[in-house]
Structures are given as structure tokens and as C-alpha cells.
Motif scaffolding. Structure first.
Motif, short mmCIF file in Angstrom:
data_model
loop_
_atom_site.label_atom_id
_atom_site.label_comp_id
_atom_site.label_asym_id
_atom_site.label_seq_id
_atom_site.Cartn_x
_atom_site.Cartn_y
_atom_site.Cartn_z
N HIS A 62 -64.48 58.25 56.45
CA HIS A 62 -65.38 59.13 55.69
C HIS A 62 -64.65 60.45 55.40
O HIS A 62 -64.59 60.91 54.26
N HIS A 68 -70.01 58.38 60.03
CA HIS A 68 -69.10 59.53 60.07
C HIS A 68 -67.83 59.13 60.79
O HIS A 68 -67.58 59.60 61.89
N ASP A 104 -68.34 65.79 49.98
CA ASP A 104 -69.11 65.19 51.08
C ASP A 104 -70.36 64.50 50.53
O ASP A 104 -70.69 63.38 50.93
N HIS A 129 -64.47 68.92 58.22
CA HIS A 129 -65.88 69.27 58.00
C HIS A 129 -66.84 68.65 59.00
O HIS A 129 -67.93 69.16 59.20
N ASP A 130 -66.43 67.55 59.64
CA ASP A 130 -67.36 66.89 60.57
C ASP A 130 -66.97 67.01 62.04
O ASP A 130 -67.67 66.48 62.89
NI NI Z 1 -69.46 64.37 55.99
#
Ligand code: NI
Ligand code: ADP
Length: 220
Positions: free
Chosen positions: A30, A26, A123, A59-60
Motif C-alpha cells: 500500500h 495497510h 493515499d 504516512h502509515d
Molecule cells: Ni494509507
């Protein structure tokens, strides 16, 4: 609100700083790949491009596996969006996408809005294909998994808690991870544009596994 292009540029800088270190699969790149594929799908599917792009980039940033906190946390993403003066309804949409992102075995939630479906697809696609293979072996090494052990059988159709426990307690191998997650991802792709990309990436993983297992058995 600032210009959308400026917010995207600033968000790219923001996540570059957050993902200074590779947290086992991650990293900044990514998120960047998810952003690029999300952009392609959003344009084809005529979705709200800004919502998709921002959700892809963020998103992370609240992932419990990387930064602690609760599953489905959104505090960093929300604070950042408020700071950029993004309109409230867009913030709510982006944050609800981020909340439901992760793959959790049979408890995986499928996206409800078109934008949510697209971000999930982007993703999931990054865990497939050549990049997906490379990520799996990097993450496998980080958690000290063996590459393969024929005595450890893959566990399929497990729920969220079993999936998290299995990963935490290293009850799996990297090759098993393909059967436990990566080969199932194509059935969790929401959009037709995403499915087209997934099919190619899925085939590539199947060829890799077949070759790997042949070589393992000494079939040259
Ligand atoms: Ni992700
Ligand atoms: P998500 O991105 O949905 O939160 P994960 O943290 O499960 O999901 O996956 C992130 C990356 O780590 C993916 O590329 C995935 O294939 C890889 N990964 C997760 N668990 C394992 C594992 N046990 N062995 C090898 N790779 C793994």
C-alpha cells in the motif's frame, strides 16, 4: 544530509520491516503504491519531490489503528527523519503532512501545501478503483463485516467519532463502506492530476456496485 536517493532506498527497507505483516489493507505494498502515484502527481504538479516521496513512504508508520498511540502521532516518522539528517524544515513539513492524512468523514482535513495535497490524493486514490475494491473486501473480512446486508443501511455524512465508532463496532457492511466512504473520495481529491485518476477509479467502482446489486437481485 545523505543523498536523497539513498534516503529513499533506506526508507523503503525501513517500511518493509515495519509492515512485515498485512495489517488489513495497510501493508508495505500500500505504501509503495502511494509512493508511486505520489511521485507521478508530484512530477506533473512540480512539487517538492523529496517531501512528497518521504511523506508517502512514512504516512502509515504511526497510524493509531495499526500501532496504537494517538490519532495524528508522528514519533516513528520523526525519529527516522532525524536519523537520516533530513533538514529540520523538511522534517516539519513531512510530519505535518502525516499528521493530517486520514479520512475522517465530514471532519476530513484538506491539504494546505501542494505537497500535502498530493500525498492525501495518492493515499485516497489507493482506496479507489480495482485495488480499492480488493482492499475493502480484505479489510471487511478482517473486521468480520458481512459482504452485504440490505437491512443495514449506509450512514452518510458522519463525523470523525461516528466514523471510528461505526468501524470499530461493525455497524456496517463492506458494500455500505462504498457509500459511506469510497464513493465520496473523489470529492476530497485536491489536485487536477489526482482528479483525472480519481474519475476513472470512481467509474470502475460504480460499475462494480451496479453489477453486484444486479446479481444480488437475481438480475442476470
Ligand atoms: Ni494509507
Ligand atoms: P485511512 O487509510 O484514511 O487511515 P482507513 O483505515 O479507513 O483509512 O482505510 C484503510 C483501508 O481500509 C481502505 O482501503 C478502506 O477502504 C478500508 N476500510 C476501512 N474501513 C472499512 C470497512 N468498514 N469495511 C471495508 N473496508 C474498510
Amino acid at each position: 544530509m545523505k543523498k536523497q536517493e539513498k534516503i529513499i532506498d533506506d526508507t523503503l527497507e525501513y517500511i518493509k520491516d515495519i509492515f512485515k505483516y498485512d495489517n488489513g489493507g495497510h501493508d508495505y505494498y500500500h505504501s509503495l503504491r502511494v509512493f508511486k502515484v505520489g511521485t507521478i502527481i508530484a512530477k506533473k504538479e512540480r512539487a517538492d519531490l523529496f517531501v512528497v516521496q518521504m511523506a508517502c513512504l512514512l504516512h502509515d508508520v504511526d497510524d493509531y489503528k495499526l500501532f496504537g498511540g494517538d490519532i495524528g502521532g508522528i514519533s516513528k516518522a520523526q525519529n527516522w527523519l532525524v536519523k537520516q539528517s533530513v533538514p529540520t524544515e523538511k522534517i516539519e513539513h513531512i510530519c505535518s503532512i502525516i499528521k493530517n492524512m486520514s479520512y475522517k468523514g465530514i471532519d476530513t482535513k484538506m491539504g494546505k501545501t501542494l505537497e500535502e495535497k498530493i500525498v492525501q490524493d495518492a493515499d485516497r486514490l489507493d482506496a479507489m478503483g480495482a485495488i480499492g475494491i480488493a482492499r475493502a473486501f480484505t479489510v471487511g473480512a478482517t473486521i468480520n463485516s458481512s459482504i452485504y446486508n440490505p437491512d443495514i443501511k449506509p450512514r452518510i455524512n458522519i463525523n470523525k467519532d461516528e466514523y471510528v465508532k461505526m468501524n470499530k463496532e461493525k455497524e456496517t457492511t463492506t458494500i455500505n463502506h462504498f457509500y459511506e466512504k469510497l464513493l465520496k473520495l473523489k470529492d476530497y481529491i485536491n489536485t487536477s492530476t489526482g482528479r483525472e485518476i480519481a474519475e476513472k477509479r470512481h467509474k470502475y467502482m460504480e460499475i462494480f456496485l451496479e453489477t453486484f446489486l444486479n446479481e444480488w437481485d437475481g438480475k442476470c
